[in-house]
Design an enzyme around this catalytic site. Structure first.
Site, mmCIF file in Angstrom:
data_model
loop_
_atom_site.group_PDB
_atom_site.id
_atom_site.type_symbol
_atom_site.label_atom_id
_atom_site.label_comp_id
_atom_site.label_asym_id
_atom_site.label_seq_id
_atom_site.Cartn_x
_atom_site.Cartn_y
_atom_site.Cartn_z
ATOM 1 N N HIS A 76 -14.253 -2.045 -5.599
ATOM 2 C CA HIS A 76 -13.228 -1.363 -6.404
ATOM 3 C C HIS A 76 -12.088 -0.905 -5.495
ATOM 4 O O HIS A 76 -10.916 -1.153 -5.779
ATOM 5 C CB HIS A 76 -13.833 -0.171 -7.152
ATOM 6 N N ASP A 105 18.670 -15.037 -3.024
ATOM 7 C CA ASP A 105 17.212 -15.206 -3.014
ATOM 8 C C ASP A 105 16.682 -14.468 -1.792
ATOM 9 O O ASP A 105 17.434 -13.835 -1.056
ATOM 10 C CB ASP A 105 16.822 -16.698 -2.949
ATOM 11 N N TRP A 141 -14.933 1.010 1.130
ATOM 12 C CA TRP A 141 -13.741 0.173 1.340
ATOM 13 C C TRP A 141 -13.260 0.276 2.776
ATOM 14 O O TRP A 141 -12.504 -0.576 3.247
ATOM 15 C CB TRP A 141 -12.630 0.539 0.358
ATOM 16 N N SER A 168 -0.711 -12.473 4.565
ATOM 17 C CA SER A 168 0.214 -12.507 3.434
ATOM 18 C C SER A 168 1.165 -11.315 3.479
ATOM 19 O O SER A 168 2.379 -11.463 3.309
ATOM 20 C CB SER A 168 -0.587 -12.519 2.132
ATOM 21 N N SER A 169 0.603 -10.125 3.728
ATOM 22 C CA SER A 169 1.452 -8.925 3.749
ATOM 23 C C SER A 169 2.462 -8.981 4.881
ATOM 24 O O SER A 169 3.613 -8.567 4.714
ATOM 25 C CB SER A 169 0.614 -7.668 3.948
ATOM 26 N N HIS A 252 -3.929 5.164 7.699
ATOM 27 C CA HIS A 252 -3.070 6.204 7.167
ATOM 28 C C HIS A 252 -1.665 5.718 6.841
ATOM 29 O O HIS A 252 -1.178 5.976 5.747
ATOM 30 C CB HIS A 252 -3.061 7.487 7.992
ATOM 31 N N GLU A 254 -1.075 2.931 5.879
ATOM 32 C CA GLU A 254 -1.321 2.132 4.681
ATOM 33 C C GLU A 254 -1.129 2.946 3.402
ATOM 34 O O GLU A 254 -0.552 2.459 2.435
ATOM 35 C CB GLU A 254 -2.744 1.555 4.735
ATOM 36 N N TYR A 256 0.868 5.309 2.941
ATOM 37 C CA TYR A 256 2.311 5.471 2.710
ATOM 38 C C TYR A 256 2.960 4.154 2.336
ATOM 39 O O TYR A 256 3.971 4.136 1.633
ATOM 40 C CB TYR A 256 2.975 6.136 3.923
ATOM 41 N N SER A 267 13.093 7.118 -7.608
ATOM 42 C CA SER A 267 14.455 7.513 -7.230
ATOM 43 C C SER A 267 15.512 6.659 -7.915
ATOM 44 O O SER A 267 16.694 7.009 -7.912
ATOM 45 C CB SER A 267 14.647 7.408 -5.712
ATOM 46 N N HIS A 301 -6.973 12.762 10.820
ATOM 47 C CA HIS A 301 -7.384 13.751 9.814
ATOM 48 C C HIS A 301 -8.418 13.164 8.855
ATOM 49 O O HIS A 301 -8.991 13.882 8.060
ATOM 50 C CB HIS A 301 -6.180 14.354 9.067
ATOM 51 N N HIS A 302 -8.628 11.843 8.945
ATOM 52 C CA HIS A 302 -9.716 11.234 8.166
ATOM 53 C C HIS A 302 -11.046 11.399 8.879
ATOM 54 O O HIS A 302 -12.078 10.980 8.380
ATOM 55 C CB HIS A 302 -9.456 9.749 7.960
ATOM 56 N N THR A 327 8.129 15.354 2.079
ATOM 57 C CA THR A 327 7.700 15.058 0.713
ATOM 58 C C THR A 327 8.257 16.109 -0.241
ATOM 59 O O THR A 327 8.718 15.794 -1.343
ATOM 60 C CB THR A 327 6.170 15.017 0.630
ATOM 61 N N LYS A 330 11.780 15.422 -1.104
ATOM 62 C CA LYS A 330 11.906 14.404 -2.155
ATOM 63 C C LYS A 330 11.698 15.008 -3.534
ATOM 64 O O LYS A 330 12.481 14.774 -4.462
ATOM 65 C CB LYS A 330 10.905 13.287 -1.923
ATOM 66 N N ARG A 449 -19.518 11.610 -2.682
ATOM 67 C CA ARG A 449 -19.027 10.344 -3.206
ATOM 68 C C ARG A 449 -19.977 9.217 -2.815
ATOM 69 O O ARG A 449 -20.859 9.398 -1.982
ATOM 70 C CB ARG A 449 -17.610 10.072 -2.686
#
Lengths: 524, 176
Positions: A76, A105, A141, A168-169, A252, A254, A256, A267, A301-302, A327, A330, A449
C-alpha cells in the site's frame, strides 16, 4: 509497421489506436497516460488500504493472515508513494509546464515517452510480487534490513521495481528542469514563472539529488542479498542502522517531492478563485526553496529511537521544527490571498481550501512528532499514520484532485459536473476525517502500526476509522465517474472557464490543441 | 524547436546525468563517511579499550552474575568461554578466558563482535583488554586462549543482578 495517418488537423500527424499511445512523444498524451496510470495505481493501493481497514475493523484476525497483512501495508505504501502520488504530479507537470511557460513541448520528447513506459513495468512487478512463492515484500514500505535482507523473491521484485521507478523519476526530473530553464517564452523571467512551475523546478532538483541515493541504497541491499556484500548485514560486519540513515537521506526530501508540487497547484487555484494575484509571490518562491534545502538536513528525525547521541537528536529536532517557518509563510500567503478576494467556491477551490485546512493539521502533528521526547512515545504508532495521511492524502492527493478539476476543462474541452464535483469534495472531506482523525487518539493511546490485531480498548475507534476509510474509498469511484462523464458528455468549456485564471494555458483554445505554442507567446 | 535550443538542452541533459551519477556514488560514499564519523565521535566504539577512573569504588553490597556466551558464524572454528558464568561486585576488575580452535586445514581470520543483554549494559561495561579489539588469525589446527579484562561500572541500575556478554566470531575475507 503499418501506421494509419490521421489527418484532421494540419499539424495532427500521429499514429492512431494503441500505437498512438505507445509511440507518442507529445507532452499532452504522455501527461494523460501518467494521470491514468497513477489513477489505476491509486485504485490498487486503495484496494490494499481497504483490505487493511477491513482486517482492523474488529479485533482478532478475520480476513488477512498476519504475513499477508504485512504485505498489504508494505505494498500500500510503496504503490501509493511511487505509483500514485509521484506519477500523478509528473503527469500534471507534463500537461501544464509547457503550456504555462509557453513552450511547444517538453525538452526531450522521446525520453519523456520512455520515462512513462517504464512505469507500467514497475507497477506490474510490484503487483505480481503478491503471487510469487513467499509473497510480496512485507517489511514495511521503508524496507529496513534485516527483514528486507531476509525476504524471498517478492523483495527482489520490489527492489527491481524501485530501480525502474527511480530511473523513470530521474529522467522525468531532468526533462522538467531542462524544459523550465531553457524553453520559457521570451520575456518570462524566472520570477515571472507561475508558482506551479517554480515548485516543480525545485522538486525536480530534489529528485535528481536524492533518487540516485535511493537507487544506491537498493543496489546495496541487492548485493547484500545475492552477491555477498555486507553493507547492512550485521553478520558480515555491516550495520542495519546505516541503511536507515541512507534511506532517510532519500526519504525525507521524498516527502517534500510529494508536497511541493501540491503547494504549487494550490498557489495557482487560490488566486484564480479569489480573483486576486497571489499574495507574496517572491516569498512563496523563497519559502519553497528553503523548505527544499531544509528537507535535506532533517532525515534523522525518522530515527530518534534508533540510537543517537542527544546532541544529534537536538540538532535534528530543531532543524525539523525550523521547516514550520517557511511552511507557515506559505499558509499565511494563501490565507492573505483569499483575504477580501471576491471568492467563489467551485470544486477546485473547495479542494484547495480543504488542502490548506487539513494540511495545517498534518503540519502541526508533524511539529509534535519532531519533539524528541514525544516522538519516542508516538514512534511507530497510529499517531504517525494519522500525521502522514493528513499531509499525503488531504495534502498531496487533495491538491491533485483540485488540479484535475481545475485543468480538466482545458484538457478535455468539456466541463465536469459541478454538483457531483462538490459532492466528491464533501464526501472526501468528511470520510477522510472520520478515517484518520481518530487515529491520532489511537496513536496517543499506544496502538502500534503494522500489526493486524489490537487490544480491545482500541476497538471503537478502529471501527469508526474503518467506516471512514470504506466511505473514502467508495467516494473515489465517484471521482472516476465524474471524470469519465466530463470527457464523454460534459458541457463544452470556454477557452477560459475560470474568470480569474491568469496563466498562459488559458490563452489557448479548449481543448488545448495537440500542438500548442509552436510560436512562443511574448510575455510583457 | 531551433537548432541552438536543442544544443543547449543536450548540454543540460549531460550535466544533469553526470550530477545524478555523482549522487549515486554519493550514496556509496555515505558508507565510509559514516564509519569515519562514528570513529571520530566515538559512537559505536567496538575496537578501542575503555579508559576508567582509577579511583572507582567497588560496590561490595551488590553481586552481579555475568553469563558468558560464545558463537561462531560461518567459520570452521570452535569457540567457547572457559567459565560459563562469573559473579563480580560492580567496580571490581575481572579477567575471563575464551578459547578458539581452528578445525580446518587452512589459515582463517575472524573478527569477534560483542553483544549485550540487557542492551544498556554497553554503557556500564568497561573493557581494558579484549580479543575483539583486533582480528584473530588462526593457523590450521591452532588453539588460542584469549582473555577479556573488564569491570562493570557501579552506576549500573540497582535492579540489574544478571547480565549476559556474548561474542560472535564472523569470518573475514582473506586479505582483510
Amino acid at each position: 509497421m503499418a501506421v494509419v495517418q490521421d489527418v484532421h488537423g494540419h499539424h495532427d500527424h500521429h499514429p492512431s489506436g494503441i500505437m498512438r499511445w505507445v509511440t507518442t512523444t507529445n507532452h499532452k498524451d504522455i501527461g494523460t497516460m501518467y494521470l491514468w496510470f497513477s489513477f489505476a495505481m491509486f485504485l490498487v493501493g486503495g484496494f490494499l488500504a481497504m483490505g487493511i481497514r477491513a482486517e482492523l475493523f474488529m479485533p482478532g484476525i478475520q480476513i488477512l493472515e498476519p504475513e499477508l497483512f504485512n504485505s498489504f501495508t508494505t505494498l500500500h505504501g510503496l504503490i501509493m508513494v511511487f505509483g500514485a502520488i509521484m506519477p500523478a504530479f509528473v503527469g500534471l507537470a507534463n500537461w501544464q509546464v509547457p503550456m504555462m511557460i509557453g513552450a511547444p513541448d517538453m525538452a526531450f520528447a522521446r525520453m519523456n515517452n520512455w520515462s512513462f513506459w517504464l512505469l507500467p513495468v514497475a507497477g506490474a512487478l510490484l503487483i505480481s510480487s503478491f503471487f510469487v512463492p513467499g509473497g510480496a515484500a512485507a517489511g514495511g514500505w521503508t524496507f529496513y534490513p534485516p527483514l528486507s535482507a531476509q525476504g524471498g523473491l517478492g523483495v527482489d521484485m520490489m527492489i527491481f521495481a524501485i530501480h525502474i521507478l527511480g530511473a523513470s523519476s530521474i529522467m522525468g526530473a531532468i526533462n522538467i528542469i531542462t524544459t523550465i530553464l531553457n524553453m520559457r517564452a521570451p520575456g518570462m523571467t524566472l520570477m515571472k514563472m507561475p508558482m506551479f512551475v517554480w515548485t516543480w523546478l525545485i522538486t525536480a532538483y530534489l529528485l535528481v539529488l536524492v533518487m540516485p541515493v535511493l537507487a544506491g541504497t537498493v543496489t546495496m541491499l541487492l548485493t547484500d542479498r545475492h552477491f555477498g556484500t555486507s553493507f547492512f548485514n550485521a553478520a558480515g560486519g555491516g550495520d542495519p542502522v546505516l541503511f536507515q540513515h541512507v534511506f532517510w537521506f532519500f526519504g525525507h526530501p521524498e516527502v517534500y517531492i510529494m508536497i511541493l508540487p501540491a503547494f504549487g497547484v494550490v498557489s495557482e487555484i487560490i488566486p484564480t478563485f479569489s480573483r486576486k494575484p497571489l499574495f507574496g509571490y517572491s516569498s512563496m518562491v523563497y519559502a519553497t526553496a528553503s523548505i527544499a534545502i531544509l528537507s535535506c538536513v532533517v532525515w534523522a528525525h525518522h530515527m530518534f529511537t534508533a540510537g543517537m547521541p542527544a546532541v544529534g537528536q537536538l540538532f535534528f529536532m530543531y532543524a525539523t521544527m525550523l521547516i514550520a517557518v517557511p511552511t507557515g509563510v506559505k499558509v499565511f500567503n494563501w490565507t492573505a490571498t483569499m483575504w477580501r478576494g471576491s471568492m467563489t467556491f467551485e470544486t477546485p477551490m473547495l479542494f484547495s481550501i480543504g488542502f490548506v485546512f487539513l494540511f495545517v493539521i498534518g503540519g502541526f502533528s508533524g511539529v509534535v512528532c519532531a519533539i524528541v521526547p514525544i516522538d519516542i512515545q508516538v514512534q511507530d504508532t497510529y499517531y504517525v499514520i494519522a500525521h502522514f495521511h493528513y499531509v499525503l492524502v488531504s495534502g498531496a492527493l487533495f491538491a491533485i484532485f483540485a488540479a484535475v478539476y481545475y485543468w480538466l476543462p482545458k484538457w478535455a474541452g468539456r466541463m465536469y459536473d459541478e454538483k457531483l464535483g462538490k459532492m466528491h469534495f464533501w464526501l472526501s472531506m468528511i470520510f477522510f476525517n472520520v478515517a484518520f482523525f481518530v487515529q491520532h487518539f489511537l496513536g496517543l493511546a499506544g496502538m502500534p502500526r503494522r500489526i493486524p490485531d489490537y487490544s480491545l480498548q482500541f476497538a471503537d475507534f478502529n471501527m469508526i476509522s474503518s467506516i471512514g476509510a470504506f466511505g473514502f474509498g467508495l467516494t473515489q469511484l465517484l471521482f472516476l465517474y465524474i471524470v469519465i462523464k466530463c470527457i464523454r458528455s460534459g458541457e463544452k468549456a470556454t477557452d477560459k472557464p475560470w474568470e480569474g485564471g491568469s496563466t498562459l494555458e488559458w490563452t489557448l483554445p479548449s481543448p488545448a490543441p495537440y500542438h500548442s505554442f509552436e510560436t512562443p507567446p511574448v510575455i510583457k | 524547436m531551433t537548432q541552438s535550443v536543442t544544443k543547449i538542452n543536450v548540454a543540460m541533459l549531460k550535466k544533469l546525468l553526470v550530477f545524478s551519477m555523482i549522487m549515486f556514488g554519493f550514496g556509496y560514499a555515505l558508507v565510509p563517511m559514516y564509519e569515519k564519523f562514528c570513529e571520530v565521535t566515538g559512537i559505536n566504539n567496538l575496537l578501542q579499550p575503555d579508559v576508567v577512573d582509577k579511583n572507582i569504588k567497588v560496590d561490595m553490597t551488590r553481586l552481579i552474575t555475568i553469563g558468558l556466551d560464545a558463537n561462531v558464524r560461518g567459520l570452521p572454528w570452535q569457540f567457547k568461554s572457559l567459565q560459563s558464568n562469573v559473579k563480580i561486585h560492580p567496580g571490581e576488575s575481572i579477567e575471563v578466558m575464551y578459547e578458539i580452535k581452528n578445525d580446518s586445514d587452512r589459515e582463517v581470520s575472524g573478527q569477534a563482535i560483542p553483544s549485550y543483554s540487557p542492551r544498556f549494559l554497553e554503557k556500564y561495561l568497561k573493557k581494558f583488554e579484549c580479543f575483539c579489539f583486533t582480528k584473530q588469525v588462526l593457523k590450521p589446527g591452532e588453539v588460542r586462549r584469549m582473555p577479556v579484562k573488564f569491570i562493570i561500572d557501579p552506576q549500573i541500575p540497582v535492579d540489574v543482578s544478571a547480565v549476559t556478554i556474548s561474542y560472535t566470531f564472523f569470518a573475514l575475507e582473506p586479505g582483510k
